[in-house]
Design a protein around this motif. Structure first.
Motif, short mmCIF file in Angstrom:
data_model
loop_
_atom_site.label_atom_id
_atom_site.label_comp_id
_atom_site.label_asym_id
_atom_site.label_seq_id
_atom_site.Cartn_x
_atom_site.Cartn_y
_atom_site.Cartn_z
N ASP A 187 38.55 21.80 52.40
CA ASP A 187 38.23 23.19 52.07
C ASP A 187 39.46 24.08 51.92
OD1 ASP A 187 38.83 23.16 54.74
OD2 ASP A 187 36.88 23.86 55.42
N ASP A 188 40.63 23.61 52.44
CA ASP A 188 41.84 24.42 52.22
C ASP A 188 42.33 24.31 50.77
OD1 ASP A 188 42.44 21.72 52.75
OD2 ASP A 188 44.54 22.20 53.17
N LEU A 189 42.04 23.17 50.13
CA LEU A 189 42.42 23.00 48.72
C LEU A 189 41.42 23.67 47.78
CD1 LEU A 189 43.46 19.23 48.53
CD2 LEU A 189 44.93 21.22 48.90
N TYR A 190 40.17 23.78 48.24
CA TYR A 190 39.10 24.27 47.37
C TYR A 190 38.33 25.42 48.01
CZ TYR A 190 40.00 19.71 45.24
OH TYR A 190 40.61 18.62 44.66
N SER A 250 30.91 27.30 45.44
CA SER A 250 31.57 26.29 46.26
C SER A 250 31.68 24.99 45.48
CB SER A 250 30.76 26.05 47.54
OG SER A 250 31.26 24.90 48.20
N LEU A 251 32.79 24.28 45.68
CA LEU A 251 32.97 22.97 45.03
C LEU A 251 32.73 21.83 46.02
CD1 LEU A 251 36.15 23.68 42.86
CD2 LEU A 251 33.77 23.66 42.13
N VAL A 277 36.93 16.80 43.06
CA VAL A 277 37.29 17.19 44.44
C VAL A 277 37.40 15.96 45.35
CG1 VAL A 277 36.29 19.50 44.23
CG2 VAL A 277 34.87 17.64 45.09
N ASN A 278 36.72 14.87 44.99
CA ASN A 278 36.77 13.66 45.82
C ASN A 278 38.15 13.01 45.79
OD1 ASN A 278 34.02 13.85 46.50
ND2 ASN A 278 33.48 12.98 44.51
N LYS A 279 38.90 13.27 44.73
CA LYS A 279 40.25 12.70 44.62
C LYS A 279 41.33 13.73 44.96
CE LYS A 279 38.89 9.27 41.17
NZ LYS A 279 38.90 8.92 39.74
N CYS A 280 40.91 14.87 45.53
CA CYS A 280 41.85 15.95 45.89
C CYS A 280 42.68 16.39 44.68
CB CYS A 280 42.76 15.54 47.04
SG CYS A 280 41.86 15.24 48.57
N GLU A 281 42.01 16.46 43.53
CA GLU A 281 42.68 16.90 42.30
C GLU A 281 42.80 18.42 42.31
OE1 GLU A 281 41.91 16.51 37.46
OE2 GLU A 281 40.50 15.63 38.87
N ILE A 282 44.03 18.96 42.17
CA ILE A 282 44.19 20.42 42.20
C ILE A 282 44.51 21.01 40.84
CG2 ILE A 282 44.81 20.55 44.65
CD1 ILE A 282 47.75 21.02 43.61
N ALA A 283 44.88 20.18 39.88
CA ALA A 283 45.11 20.68 38.52
C ALA A 283 45.00 19.54 37.52
CB ALA A 283 46.49 21.33 38.42
N ARG A 284 44.51 19.86 36.34
CA ARG A 284 44.48 18.87 35.26
C ARG A 284 44.92 19.57 33.96
NH1 ARG A 284 38.95 15.98 33.90
NH2 ARG A 284 39.02 15.74 36.16
N PHE A 285 45.95 19.02 33.38
CA PHE A 285 46.47 19.56 32.12
C PHE A 285 46.12 18.62 30.98
CE2 PHE A 285 49.09 21.45 35.38
CZ PHE A 285 49.20 22.77 34.96
N THR A 332 47.30 15.64 42.02
CA THR A 332 46.49 15.51 43.23
C THR A 332 47.35 15.76 44.46
OG1 THR A 332 46.93 13.14 43.31
CG2 THR A 332 44.91 13.82 42.21
N VAL A 333 46.67 16.10 45.56
CA VAL A 333 47.34 16.26 46.86
C VAL A 333 46.93 15.08 47.72
CG1 VAL A 333 47.53 17.70 48.93
CG2 VAL A 333 47.33 18.77 46.69
N PRO A 334 47.90 14.24 48.18
CA PRO A 334 47.50 13.07 48.97
C PRO A 334 46.91 13.47 50.32
CG PRO A 334 49.91 13.25 48.85
CD PRO A 334 49.35 14.34 47.98
#
Length: 369
Positions: A254-257, A284-285, A222-230, A244-246
């Motif tokens: 909190d909008d991403l997570y 919560s993350l 979450v610190n790197k705004c990672e929203i998916a990992r494949f 990631t979302v810049p």
């Protein structure tokens, strides 16, 4: 076969499954854990049957062997695990109530092409499908199970022949489509407004993907705004692909997570088989994923599995209320068992390292001589 991964990950290869579930007459190609009930596992095989197991007792409690006349391509649970949807080689998409053992809704020729389809449940109860048109164009569609006459949305993509594998994030309502043999991942947002399925972007790479795995949300950084990992499967390696979302701020986004489904079960297996439903237990993350203080409960579950109860005997331990008088002693025994296993694992590792050092020393001696 069901395998128990040790608390701190694998240090040695596992050779003994915890339990072997026998019931299919042909090869099993699909397995899916229930999203909210502990120890409930679905399997589907080339015998066109779907079996739902109580893994804690090794029993097959539901057998749906007369609903599919042809090969099952995939199976997906809905958000609370009360329904499943399937895509089949007979070009039908079915929505099934497994406990009532009845088909709730079905659509013939959801996609008219002959190549494989996929169908998954979304958080709002709608069904998302991928498949091919009669002209072999790749398609994606959105369906309401209450009225499957016409799709809510139907989009044609391209004429590539790779099957589109959908991966869904219910927290952000994003669907990632990975084509087998493609070298790209397309992603879409699902909304309540027309056109309902909105194209966002495409990730492209040079190498084609042979298959794709998807990290659960709680495994992301979450610190790197990672929203998916494949995890992209190549011929000889597995490559992580991080999305990631810049964001300029270092604060928690909190909008991403929003709170996401955690690892704890909301129901025991028996409760679900008796007809109860429950939504996922959310976590919560905000501070990253921290394994819960209730970790001992998982170890109790491990002990149930370790004991391999007989198939005709219901396992009473699964139904232990959380506040029974002897819970503390059971938890202590489980903790002790876990520590002993870890000590054994470390000793085995040291033994292996000693042997390796001895061999290297012998090699050095030969070279020096």
């Amino acid at each position: 076969m069901v395998w128990q991964i040790p608390e701190n990950g694998l240090t040695l290869s596992l050779t003994e499954p915890v339990v072997i579930l026998e019931g299919h007459s042909k090869r099993v190609g699909i397995v899916a854990w229930h999203p909210t009930a502990r120890n409930v596992l679905l399997s589907a095989g080339c015998d066109n049957a779907i079996i739902i197991w109580n893994v804690g007792t090794g029993e097959a409690l539901i057998n749906l062997d007369d609903m599919h006349s042809d090969m099952i391509y995939n199976v997906s649970w809905n958000r609370n695990g009360s329904l499943i949807c399937t895509a089949s080689k007979d070009k039908k998409v079915r929505v099934i109530d497994p406990r009532k053992q009845e088909i709730v809704a079905e659509k013939e020729k959801a996609h008219e092409g002959a190549r494989p389809m996929r169908a998954i449940f979304l958080a709002d109860g709608n069904v998302f499908t991928t498949g091919f048109s009669r002209m072999s164009e790749r398609q994606l569609a959105l369906w309401n199970p209450k009225n499957m006459q016409e799709p809510i949305a139907l989009h044609e993509m391209d004429t590539s022949n790779g099957v589109l594998l959908p991966f869904y994030d219910p927290d952000t309502s994003i669907i990632y489509l990975c084509g087998k043999g493609d070298s790209s991942i397309r992603y879409f947002e699902i909304t309540d407004e027309s056109p309902y399925v909105h194209y966002l972007n495409t990730f492209s790479s040079k190498e084609p993907q042979r298959g794709m795995g998807y990290m659960p949300k709680r495994g992301l950084d979450v610190n790197k705004c990672e929203i998916a990992r494949f995890f992209k499967l190549h011929e000889r390696k597995c490559e992580p692909i991080i999305m990631t979302v810049p964001r300029k701020s270092d604060l928690f986004q909190d909008d991403l997570y929003p709170d996401t489904a955690g690892p704890e079960a909301a129901l025991e297996a028996e409760e679900w088989f008796e007809g109860k439903n429950a939504d996922p237990v959310l976590i919560s993350l905000k501070h990253g994923y921290i394994p819960g203080k209730n970790r001992d409960l998982k170890v109790v579950k491990k002990n149930i599995l370790d004991s391999k109860p007989t198939a005709n005997k219901k396992c009473d331990l699964i139904n232990i209320p959380k506040k029974t008088p002897d819970t503390a002693s059971v938890q202590n025994e489980a903790k002790l068992d876990e520590i002993l296993k870890e000590i054994k694992s470390i000793k085995d590792t040291i033994c292996n390292q000693d042997e390796r050092i001895s061999k290297l020393e012998q090699q050095m001696a030969k070279i020096a001589a």
